[in-house]
Scaffold this motif. Sequence first.
Motif, mmCIF file in Angstrom:
data_model
loop_
_atom_site.group_PDB
_atom_site.id
_atom_site.type_symbol
_atom_site.label_atom_id
_atom_site.label_comp_id
_atom_site.label_asym_id
_atom_site.label_seq_id
_atom_site.Cartn_x
_atom_site.Cartn_y
_atom_site.Cartn_z
ATOM 1 N N GLU A 151 26.428 -3.730 4.399
ATOM 2 C CA GLU A 151 27.304 -2.553 4.453
ATOM 3 C C GLU A 151 28.662 -2.799 3.818
ATOM 4 O O GLU A 151 29.255 -1.880 3.246
ATOM 5 C CB GLU A 151 27.497 -2.116 5.908
ATOM 6 N N TRP A 152 29.169 -4.030 3.906
ATOM 7 C CA TRP A 152 30.534 -4.297 3.475
ATOM 8 C C TRP A 152 30.616 -4.970 2.106
ATOM 9 O O TRP A 152 31.716 -5.259 1.636
ATOM 10 C CB TRP A 152 31.253 -5.148 4.527
ATOM 11 N N GLY A 203 39.181 -8.868 -1.277
ATOM 12 C CA GLY A 203 38.311 -8.701 -0.121
ATOM 13 C C GLY A 203 38.536 -9.775 0.916
ATOM 14 O O GLY A 203 39.670 -10.085 1.277
ATOM 15 N N SER A 226 35.610 -8.237 14.019
ATOM 16 C CA SER A 226 35.181 -8.052 12.631
ATOM 17 C C SER A 226 35.546 -6.674 12.106
ATOM 18 O O SER A 226 35.979 -6.527 10.951
ATOM 19 C CB SER A 226 33.669 -8.272 12.516
ATOM 20 N N LEU A 227 35.372 -5.647 12.930
ATOM 21 C CA LEU A 227 35.730 -4.291 12.501
ATOM 22 C C LEU A 227 37.220 -4.194 12.195
ATOM 23 O O LEU A 227 37.626 -3.585 11.189
ATOM 24 C CB LEU A 227 35.344 -3.282 13.585
ATOM 25 N N ARG A 270 39.253 -4.871 3.388
ATOM 26 C CA ARG A 270 38.722 -3.955 2.380
ATOM 27 C C ARG A 270 39.810 -3.354 1.504
ATOM 28 O O ARG A 270 39.519 -2.814 0.419
ATOM 29 C CB ARG A 270 37.920 -2.842 3.037
ATOM 30 N N MET A 294 26.249 -6.369 8.404
ATOM 31 C CA MET A 294 27.612 -6.267 7.884
ATOM 32 C C MET A 294 27.663 -6.675 6.419
ATOM 33 O O MET A 294 28.365 -6.056 5.597
ATOM 34 C CB MET A 294 28.550 -7.159 8.695
ATOM 35 N N LYS A 329 33.017 -6.145 -1.130
ATOM 36 C CA LYS A 329 34.395 -6.533 -0.788
ATOM 37 C C LYS A 329 34.441 -7.707 0.196
ATOM 38 O O LYS A 329 35.287 -8.597 0.059
ATOM 39 C CB LYS A 329 35.130 -5.334 -0.178
ATOM 40 N N VAL A 330 33.567 -7.697 1.200
ATOM 41 C CA VAL A 330 33.642 -8.697 2.259
ATOM 42 C C VAL A 330 32.301 -9.405 2.407
ATOM 43 O O VAL A 330 31.258 -8.758 2.539
ATOM 44 C CB VAL A 330 34.031 -8.048 3.603
ATOM 45 N N TYR A 341 37.925 -6.066 8.954
ATOM 46 C CA TYR A 341 37.434 -5.320 7.790
ATOM 47 C C TYR A 341 38.440 -4.267 7.337
ATOM 48 O O TYR A 341 38.613 -4.035 6.129
ATOM 49 C CB TYR A 341 36.094 -4.666 8.125
ATOM 50 N N GLU A 342 39.128 -3.653 8.285
ATOM 51 C CA GLU A 342 40.128 -2.651 7.929
ATOM 52 C C GLU A 342 41.240 -3.251 7.074
ATOM 53 O O GLU A 342 41.812 -2.575 6.221
ATOM 54 C CB GLU A 342 40.729 -2.033 9.204
ATOM 55 N N THR A 398 26.158 -14.360 0.925
ATOM 56 C CA THR A 398 26.496 -13.410 1.981
ATOM 57 C C THR A 398 25.212 -12.996 2.673
ATOM 58 O O THR A 398 24.131 -12.982 2.075
ATOM 59 C CB THR A 398 27.260 -12.183 1.435
#
Length: 258
Positions: free
Chosen positions: A171-172, A133, A120-121, A128, A168, A175-176, A124-125, A235
Amino acid sequence: MASVIDLDGAVAVVTGGTRGVGGGITRALLEAGAEVVTCARRPPDKPVEAAGRTARFRPLDVRDGNAVGTFLQQVRQEYGRLDVLVNNVGGTPYRMLDEGGAERHARVVELNLLAPLTVSLAAYEVMREQPGGGSIVMIGSVSGNRPSPGSAAYGAAKAGLEHLARTMAVEWAPKVRVNTLVLGMVRTELAHLHYGDEDGITAVGRTIPLGHLADPAEVGDACAFLASDRASYITGASLLVHGGGERPAFLDAATANQ
Protein backbone atom coordinates in the motif's frame (compact mmCIF):
# COMPACT_ATOMS: atom_id res chain seq x y z
CA MET A 1 28.92 -2.22 9.87
CA ALA A 2 29.40 1.54 9.87
CA SER A 3 31.89 1.31 7.00
CA VAL A 4 29.37 -0.65 4.89
CA ILE A 5 26.01 0.72 6.02
CA ASP A 6 25.76 4.49 5.73
CA LEU A 7 22.92 6.20 7.58
CA ASP A 8 24.76 9.50 8.00
CA GLY A 9 22.23 12.31 8.38
CA ALA A 10 19.24 9.96 8.73
CA VAL A 11 16.81 10.36 11.61
CA ALA A 12 15.58 7.17 13.24
CA VAL A 13 13.07 6.34 15.95
CA VAL A 14 13.40 3.05 17.86
CA THR A 15 10.50 2.15 20.12
CA GLY A 16 11.71 0.38 23.24
CA GLY A 17 15.23 1.19 22.09
CA THR A 18 16.84 1.53 25.51
CA ARG A 19 17.87 -2.03 26.37
CA GLY A 20 18.00 -5.61 25.12
CA VAL A 21 17.24 -6.05 21.44
CA GLY A 22 16.19 -2.40 21.19
CA GLY A 23 19.47 -1.27 22.69
CA GLY A 24 21.41 -3.34 20.17
CA ILE A 25 19.42 -1.79 17.33
CA THR A 26 19.93 1.73 18.67
CA ARG A 27 23.69 1.22 18.94
CA ALA A 28 23.91 -0.17 15.41
CA LEU A 29 22.03 2.81 13.98
CA LEU A 30 24.25 5.22 15.90
CA GLU A 31 27.35 3.45 14.57
CA ALA A 32 25.98 3.78 11.04
CA GLY A 33 25.67 7.55 11.49
CA ALA A 34 21.98 8.06 12.24
CA GLU A 35 20.48 10.45 14.73
CA VAL A 36 18.44 8.17 16.97
CA VAL A 37 15.49 8.97 19.21
CA THR A 38 14.33 6.19 21.51
CA CYS A 39 11.06 5.98 23.40
CA ALA A 40 9.66 3.84 26.17
CA ARG A 41 7.41 4.25 29.18
CA ARG A 42 10.38 4.54 31.54
CA PRO A 43 13.78 6.20 30.97
CA PRO A 44 16.90 4.01 30.80
CA ASP A 45 19.32 3.77 33.70
CA LYS A 46 21.90 5.36 31.40
CA PRO A 47 21.77 6.77 27.86
CA VAL A 48 22.43 4.44 24.94
CA GLU A 49 25.76 5.36 23.34
CA ALA A 50 27.88 4.12 20.46
CA ALA A 51 30.65 5.50 18.25
CA GLY A 52 30.96 8.53 20.53
CA ARG A 53 27.33 9.47 19.98
CA THR A 54 24.26 9.31 22.21
CA ALA A 55 20.63 8.47 21.48
CA ARG A 56 17.99 10.84 22.80
CA PHE A 57 15.14 9.53 24.90
CA ARG A 58 11.49 10.56 25.07
CA PRO A 59 8.88 8.94 27.36
CA LEU A 60 6.00 7.40 25.42
CA ASP A 61 3.31 4.75 25.75
CA VAL A 62 3.00 3.43 22.20
CA ARG A 63 -0.55 2.26 22.91
CA ASP A 64 -1.69 5.91 23.20
CA GLY A 65 -2.49 7.02 19.66
CA ASN A 66 -2.70 10.73 20.44
CA ALA A 67 0.62 10.70 22.29
CA VAL A 68 2.26 8.75 19.44
CA GLY A 69 1.11 11.28 16.84
CA THR A 70 2.35 14.20 18.95
CA PHE A 71 5.70 12.50 19.57
CA LEU A 72 6.44 11.84 15.89
CA GLN A 73 5.40 15.34 14.87
CA GLN A 74 7.80 16.68 17.50
CA VAL A 75 10.58 14.54 16.01
CA ARG A 76 9.81 15.98 12.57
CA GLN A 77 9.76 19.53 13.90
CA GLU A 78 13.02 19.11 15.79
CA TYR A 79 14.99 17.21 13.15
CA GLY A 80 13.17 18.20 9.98
CA ARG A 81 12.50 14.63 8.90
CA LEU A 82 11.93 11.00 9.90
CA ASP A 83 13.75 8.41 7.81
CA VAL A 84 13.58 5.22 9.85
CA LEU A 85 11.09 3.71 12.28
CA VAL A 86 11.90 0.50 14.13
CA ASN A 87 8.87 -1.01 15.86
CA ASN A 88 10.68 -2.91 18.59
CA VAL A 89 8.37 -2.54 21.63
CA GLY A 90 6.76 -5.82 22.58
CA GLY A 91 6.84 -8.79 24.89
CA THR A 92 4.63 -11.07 26.94
CA PRO A 93 4.43 -12.83 30.29
CA TYR A 94 4.31 -16.62 30.27
CA ARG A 95 0.62 -17.50 30.40
CA MET A 96 -1.23 -20.56 29.12
CA LEU A 97 -4.38 -19.85 27.12
CA ASP A 98 -6.76 -21.01 29.83
CA GLU A 99 -5.15 -18.71 32.39
CA GLY A 100 -6.03 -15.06 32.92
CA GLY A 101 -8.96 -14.73 30.54
CA ALA A 102 -9.33 -13.17 27.10
CA GLU A 103 -8.83 -9.61 28.33
CA ARG A 104 -5.25 -10.25 29.44
CA HIS A 105 -4.41 -11.99 26.16
CA ALA A 106 -5.96 -9.04 24.30
CA ARG A 107 -3.53 -6.68 26.03
CA VAL A 108 -0.65 -8.73 24.64
CA VAL A 109 -2.10 -8.39 21.14
CA GLU A 110 -2.55 -4.66 21.70
CA LEU A 111 1.10 -4.16 22.60
CA ASN A 112 2.59 -6.43 19.94
CA LEU A 113 0.30 -5.76 16.97
CA LEU A 114 -1.98 -2.77 17.42
CA ALA A 115 0.71 -0.50 18.88
CA PRO A 116 3.10 -1.06 15.93
CA LEU A 117 0.18 -0.31 13.60
CA THR A 118 -0.52 2.92 15.49
CA VAL A 119 3.12 4.05 15.37
CA SER A 120 3.54 3.06 11.72
CA LEU A 121 0.46 5.03 10.64
CA ALA A 122 1.77 8.13 12.41
CA ALA A 123 5.24 7.66 10.89
CA TYR A 124 3.75 7.24 7.41
CA GLU A 125 2.10 10.64 7.68
CA VAL A 126 5.58 12.14 8.04
CA MET A 127 7.49 9.89 5.63
CA ARG A 128 5.14 10.15 2.68
CA GLU A 129 5.66 13.93 2.52
CA GLN A 130 9.45 13.57 2.23
CA PRO A 131 11.24 13.31 -1.14
CA GLY A 132 13.11 10.22 0.05
CA GLY A 133 10.19 8.53 1.78
CA GLY A 134 11.32 6.27 4.60
CA SER A 135 11.89 2.78 5.94
CA ILE A 136 9.92 0.92 8.61
CA VAL A 137 11.27 -2.22 10.26
CA MET A 138 9.04 -4.47 12.34
CA ILE A 139 10.65 -6.70 14.96
CA GLY A 140 8.92 -10.04 14.60
CA SER A 141 9.53 -13.43 16.17
CA VAL A 142 9.74 -17.10 15.24
CA SER A 143 6.87 -17.45 17.72
CA GLY A 144 4.67 -16.16 14.90
CA ASN A 145 5.59 -19.11 12.69
CA ARG A 146 5.29 -22.05 15.08
CA PRO A 147 3.15 -23.14 18.03
CA SER A 148 3.97 -21.05 21.11
CA PRO A 149 2.66 -22.71 24.28
CA GLY A 150 2.58 -20.17 27.09
CA SER A 151 2.73 -17.24 24.69
CA ALA A 152 -0.05 -17.94 22.19
CA ALA A 153 -1.37 -14.38 22.04
CA TYR A 154 2.18 -13.11 21.49
CA GLY A 155 2.76 -15.60 18.67
CA ALA A 156 -0.55 -14.71 17.05
CA ALA A 157 0.29 -11.00 17.27
CA LYS A 158 3.73 -11.54 15.71
CA ALA A 159 2.16 -13.57 12.88
CA GLY A 160 -0.23 -10.70 12.30
CA LEU A 161 2.65 -8.21 12.40
CA GLU A 162 4.41 -9.95 9.50
CA HIS A 163 1.22 -9.92 7.45
CA LEU A 164 0.62 -6.28 8.34
CA ALA A 165 4.14 -5.36 7.19
CA ARG A 166 3.68 -7.12 3.85
CA THR A 167 0.42 -5.28 3.25
CA MET A 168 1.90 -1.93 4.28
CA ALA A 169 4.77 -2.56 1.85
CA VAL A 170 2.29 -2.85 -1.03
CA GLU A 171 0.00 0.00 0.00
CA TRP A 172 2.79 2.44 0.83
CA ALA A 173 5.16 1.73 -2.06
CA PRO A 174 7.15 3.31 -3.52
CA LYS A 175 7.53 6.01 -0.87
CA VAL A 176 7.96 3.81 2.21
CA ARG A 177 9.63 0.40 2.50
CA VAL A 178 8.34 -1.96 5.20
CA ASN A 179 10.15 -5.14 6.27
CA THR A 180 10.23 -7.54 9.23
CA LEU A 181 13.13 -8.99 11.17
CA VAL A 182 12.00 -12.40 12.42
CA LEU A 183 14.03 -13.08 15.54
CA GLY A 184 14.85 -16.30 17.30
CA MET A 185 16.31 -16.42 20.79
CA VAL A 186 18.43 -13.42 21.80
CA ARG A 187 20.78 -13.10 24.74
CA THR A 188 19.57 -9.95 26.49
CA GLU A 189 19.88 -8.69 30.05
CA LEU A 190 16.80 -10.77 30.90
CA ALA A 191 17.90 -14.03 29.29
CA HIS A 192 18.42 -15.66 32.66
CA LEU A 193 14.73 -15.24 33.48
CA HIS A 194 13.84 -17.47 30.53
CA TYR A 195 16.76 -19.87 30.31
CA GLY A 196 18.20 -20.04 33.84
CA ASP A 197 21.85 -19.61 34.80
CA GLU A 198 24.88 -19.50 32.49
CA ASP A 199 24.85 -23.27 32.06
CA GLY A 200 21.20 -23.11 31.05
CA ILE A 201 21.83 -20.36 28.52
CA THR A 202 24.72 -22.34 27.04
CA ALA A 203 22.60 -25.50 26.86
CA VAL A 204 19.79 -23.65 25.09
CA GLY A 205 22.33 -22.18 22.69
CA ARG A 206 23.44 -25.67 21.69
CA THR A 207 19.95 -26.35 20.32
CA ILE A 208 20.54 -23.65 17.69
CA PRO A 209 22.51 -24.67 14.55
CA LEU A 210 24.95 -21.74 14.96
CA GLY A 211 25.52 -22.81 18.55
CA HIS A 212 24.54 -19.73 20.55
CA LEU A 213 21.79 -17.23 21.23
CA ALA A 214 21.93 -14.08 19.12
CA ASP A 215 23.68 -11.04 20.49
CA PRO A 216 21.60 -7.82 20.30
CA ALA A 217 24.41 -6.35 18.16
CA GLU A 218 23.79 -9.04 15.52
CA VAL A 219 20.13 -8.07 15.40
CA GLY A 220 21.18 -4.42 15.20
CA ASP A 221 23.39 -5.03 12.18
CA ALA A 222 20.54 -6.73 10.31
CA CYS A 223 18.19 -3.89 11.20
CA ALA A 224 20.65 -1.23 10.04
CA PHE A 225 20.92 -3.02 6.70
CA LEU A 226 17.16 -3.10 6.14
CA ALA A 227 16.89 0.55 7.16
CA SER A 228 19.60 1.68 4.75
CA ASP A 229 19.79 2.31 1.01
CA ARG A 230 21.69 -0.99 0.72
CA ALA A 231 18.24 -2.55 0.95
CA SER A 232 16.60 -0.08 -1.43
CA TYR A 233 14.88 -2.84 -3.46
CA ILE A 234 13.78 -4.85 -0.42
CA THR A 235 10.26 -4.33 0.86
CA GLY A 236 7.58 -6.68 2.13
CA ALA A 237 10.32 -9.12 3.16
CA SER A 238 10.81 -11.18 6.31
CA LEU A 239 14.47 -11.64 7.20
CA LEU A 240 15.12 -14.59 9.52
CA VAL A 241 17.65 -13.80 12.22
CA HIS A 242 17.50 -17.03 14.19
CA GLY A 243 20.85 -18.76 13.82
CA GLY A 244 19.41 -21.48 11.60
CA GLY A 245 16.28 -22.08 13.63
CA GLU A 246 15.62 -24.81 16.15
CA ARG A 247 17.00 -28.32 15.84
CA PRO A 248 14.02 -30.66 15.22
CA ALA A 249 13.19 -32.60 18.40
CA PHE A 250 12.77 -35.88 16.47
CA LEU A 251 16.47 -35.87 15.59
CA ASP A 252 17.45 -35.95 19.24
CA ALA A 253 14.78 -38.53 20.04
CA ALA A 254 15.95 -40.78 17.22
CA THR A 255 19.58 -40.75 18.38
CA ALA A 256 18.97 -40.79 22.15
CA ASN A 257 19.52 -44.54 22.48
CA GLN A 258 22.36 -44.88 20.01
